[in-house]
Design an enzyme around this catalytic site. Structure first.
Site, PDB file in Angstrom:
ATOM      1  N   TYR A 144       0.867  -1.181   0.000  1.00  0.00           N
ATOM      2  CA  TYR A 144       0.000   0.000   0.000  1.00  0.00           C
ATOM      3  C   TYR A 144       0.902   1.228   0.000  1.00  0.00           C
ATOM      4  O   TYR A 144       1.825   1.318   0.807  1.00  0.00           O
ATOM      5  CB  TYR A 144      -0.880  -0.007   1.251  1.00  0.00           C
ATOM      6  N   ASP A 239       9.346   2.671  -0.436  1.00  0.00           N
ATOM      7  CA  ASP A 239       8.322   3.363   0.349  1.00  0.00           C
ATOM      8  C   ASP A 239       8.612   3.069   1.828  1.00  0.00           C
ATOM      9  O   ASP A 239       8.249   2.006   2.327  1.00  0.00           O
ATOM     10  CB  ASP A 239       6.931   2.876  -0.071  1.00  0.00           C
ATOM     11  N   LYS A 267       4.554   9.647   8.426  1.00  0.00           N
ATOM     12  CA  LYS A 267       4.358   9.190   9.803  1.00  0.00           C
ATOM     13  C   LYS A 267       5.339   9.802  10.809  1.00  0.00           C
ATOM     14  O   LYS A 267       5.209  10.977  11.165  1.00  0.00           O
ATOM     15  CB  LYS A 267       4.380   7.653   9.834  1.00  0.00           C
TER      16      LYS A 267
HETATM   17  P1  KE4 Z   1      -0.778   8.429   4.290  1.00  0.00           P
HETATM   18  O1  KE4 Z   1      -1.258   9.102   3.027  1.00  0.00           O
HETATM   19  O2  KE4 Z   1      -1.887   7.614   4.981  1.00  0.00           O
HETATM   20  O3  KE4 Z   1      -0.069   9.410   5.244  1.00  0.00           O
HETATM   21  O4  KE4 Z   1       0.358   7.387   3.896  1.00  0.00           O
HETATM   22  C1  KE4 Z   1       0.056   6.390   2.952  1.00  0.00           C
HETATM   23  C2  KE4 Z   1       1.015   5.228   3.137  1.00  0.00           C
HETATM   24  C3  KE4 Z   1       2.057   5.083   2.236  1.00  0.00           C
HETATM   25  N1  KE4 Z   1       2.952   4.071   2.358  1.00  0.00           N
HETATM   26  C4  KE4 Z   1       2.857   3.177   3.369  1.00  0.00           C
HETATM   27  C5  KE4 Z   1       3.863   2.081   3.472  1.00  0.00           C
HETATM   28  C6  KE4 Z   1       1.812   3.281   4.322  1.00  0.00           C
HETATM   29  O5  KE4 Z   1       1.720   2.369   5.320  1.00  0.00           O
HETATM   30  C7  KE4 Z   1       0.876   4.322   4.211  1.00  0.00           C
HETATM   31  C8  KE4 Z   1      -0.284   4.488   5.171  1.00  0.00           C
HETATM   32  N2  KE4 Z   1      -0.418   3.477   6.165  1.00  0.00           N
HETATM   33  C9  KE4 Z   1      -1.759   3.224   6.651  1.00  0.00           C
HETATM   34  C10 KE4 Z   1      -1.659   2.064   7.644  1.00  0.00           C
HETATM   35  N3  KE4 Z   1      -1.531   0.841   6.964  1.00  0.00           N
HETATM   36  C11 KE4 Z   1      -2.371   4.446   7.247  1.00  0.00           C
HETATM   37  C12 KE4 Z   1      -3.613   4.186   8.062  1.00  0.00           C
HETATM   38  C13 KE4 Z   1      -4.843   4.656   7.341  1.00  0.00           C
HETATM   39  O6  KE4 Z   1      -4.957   4.437   6.107  1.00  0.00           O
HETATM   40  O7  KE4 Z   1      -5.720   5.214   8.037  1.00  0.00           O
END
Ligand code: KE4
Length: 429
Positions: A144, A239, A267
């Site tokens: 993801y 990533d 994060k």
């Molecule tokens: P954000 O756009 O949510 O800040 O980041 C996206 C993203 C990109 N790359 C990786 C490896 C990530 O884990 C994420 C976002 N992680 C999720 C948890 N699996 C955020 C939680 C959510 O979607 O509410």
């Protein structure tokens, strides 16, 4: 436990917000019941609106690595507030942040700040396309990279949780340019590269995958990707939104010694405020406007308040290397404790872990890619989640997520979690 106020809030939220939440995984859909609404948190504890206390193993999906309401970060933000907190103009803090990121993650020679992990990943892919003048990308099923169209194909995290790895609204045109390989399967990558000669701009991967539950790269997998990219002029994007500044100061790249061409961050970098970043080789990043012709912009990019929180966080991590040994020890104690209890009960569940990240999978099979992660007993996971919640332990509400530990976890907290784990297994099996 009484959750009546959370229930009321959720009912009201559902009238006004799609699914009652501002991010799908928070809805508890995968584990049943209503989500709990958090009122406050401190250190290793969170408190919901009904004043129930939980030991926290999500930590805002990674950012709160020092525990909640860290005084040092709060103080840094307080100071910033006195001098206003948003200008839309360059500030000293953005230079300090760029210096710190490039120092902590040496493969990043130039960096651009954005407001989320999604924005970091979509921007990195656009730069790779602009730099190589190629259109296709390879991602891995179960990984993801945020909710940009190009990534919502065989996506992990909430997308798997809700069985929508391929989101509605993503056009065929976009989907055609995203090729899907299997994690830990170099042959699947080579097949795509051979079939799309000189058309692939980038391979984007979570070098340690956290969005199908925690899945580790097998020996030589990442080096194999590095070799394929070098041989075919493909940009390798790591990533590290989850792993950056968590698995080591320099993330997976430092821990496993493999350099990416571009890296995306999020994060922890914001200390709990909305910050993302992408960066890497200077000759690639010099393609980004206004230096080059790849456009990317943002009103709140490098926002002073977010920078003050992020700088406080990264400076602490950079100047306190013992934090990482501390996190390893906490992770080791907790995961070894869980394994011991499982063994004592004759259970052979798979537990994947690295440093302060782990996932307990409700399957006795090895979990090394998307397919093997899907083999888990999701119903049993849901029962386990609810049972742990009742015992005051707040887990990620999905089997397809990693847990994130903070240095605020005490031995007493670990003992509580292990007791709750054993009692929950006895309850649900
Ligand atoms: P954000 O756009 O949510 O800040 O980041 C996206 C993203 C990109 N790359 C990786 C490896 C990530 O884990 C994420 C976002 N992680 C999720 C948890 N699996 C955020 C939680 C959510 O979607 O509410």
């Amino acid at each position: 436990m009484n959750h009546s106020i959370s229930k009321e809030l959720f009912a009201q939220a559902q009238k006004l917000i799609p699914g009652g939440v501002n991010s799908p995984v928070r809805a508890f859909k995968a584990v049943g019941g209503n989500p709990i609404f958090i009122k406050k948190a401190k250190g290793a504890y969170i408190y919901d609106e009904d004043n129930n206390q939980y030991i926290e193993l999500i930590n805002s999906w990674g950012p709160m690595i020092l525990g909640h309401a860290n005084e040092m970060i709060a103080e840094a933000m307080q100071k910033t507030l006195e001098n206003s907190w948003s200008f839309g103009a360059p500030t000293r803090r953005e230079v300090e942040m760029a210096e710190l990121i490039t120092q902590m993650m040496p493969s990043i020679e130039k960096v651009r700040l954005v407001n989320s992990g999604t924005e970091a990943c979509l921007s990195a892919v656009r730069v790779a396309r602009g730099y190589t003048q190629r259109e296709k990308i390879i991602k891995f099923s179960g990984c993801y990279h945020g909710h940009a169209d190009s990534f919502l194909i065989a996506a992990g995290s909430g997308a798997i949780t809700f069985g929508t790895p391929d989101s509605l609204g993503v056009t065929q045109g976009v989907a055609n340019d995203t090729l899907i390989a299997n994690y830990n399967d170099l042959a699947s990558v080579q097949t795509l590269v051979d079939a799309n000669q000189n058309q692939i701009a980038a391979i984007i991967i979570e070098p340690v995958a956290g969005n199908m539950g925690l899945v580790l790269p097998e020996k030589d997998f990442l080096q194999g990707l590095r070799n394929i990219c070098d041989k075919n002029g493909i940009v390798l994007i790591f990533d590290e939104v989850m792993t950056g500044f968590r698995l080591a100061k320099g993330g997976v790249q430092e821990r496993l010694g493999i350099k990416a061409d571009l890296t995306t961050l999020g994060k922890i970098i914001g200390g709990g405020l909305p910050v993302g970043a992408y960066g890497g080789k200077a000759d690639i990043m010099n393609c980004v406007a206004p230096a080059g012709k790849v456009y990317q912009a943002g009103t709140l990019s490098g926002n002073p308040l977010a920078m003050s929180a992020g700088l406080a966080m990264l400076n602490y991590l950079n100047n306190t290397p013992e934090v990482y040994q501390n996190l390893e020890n906490i992770g080791e104690k907790l995961t070894q404790g869980i394994k011991k209890i499982n063994e004592k009960m004759g259970l052979n569940y798979t537990l994947n872990s690295i440093g302060s990240m782990f996932t307990l999978f409700f399957t006795d099979k090895k979990v090394f890619d998307f397919e093997s992660a899907l083999a888990c007993d999701l119903d049993l996971f849901g029962k386990y989640f609810q049972s742990m919640l009742k015992k005051g332990v707040y887990l990620a509400p999905s089997q397809f997520e990693s847990l994130f530990l903070s240095i605020a976890l005490s031995q007493e907290n670990i003992d509580h979690i292990l007791h709750a784990h054993e009692a929950s297994l006895k309850e649900i099996l």
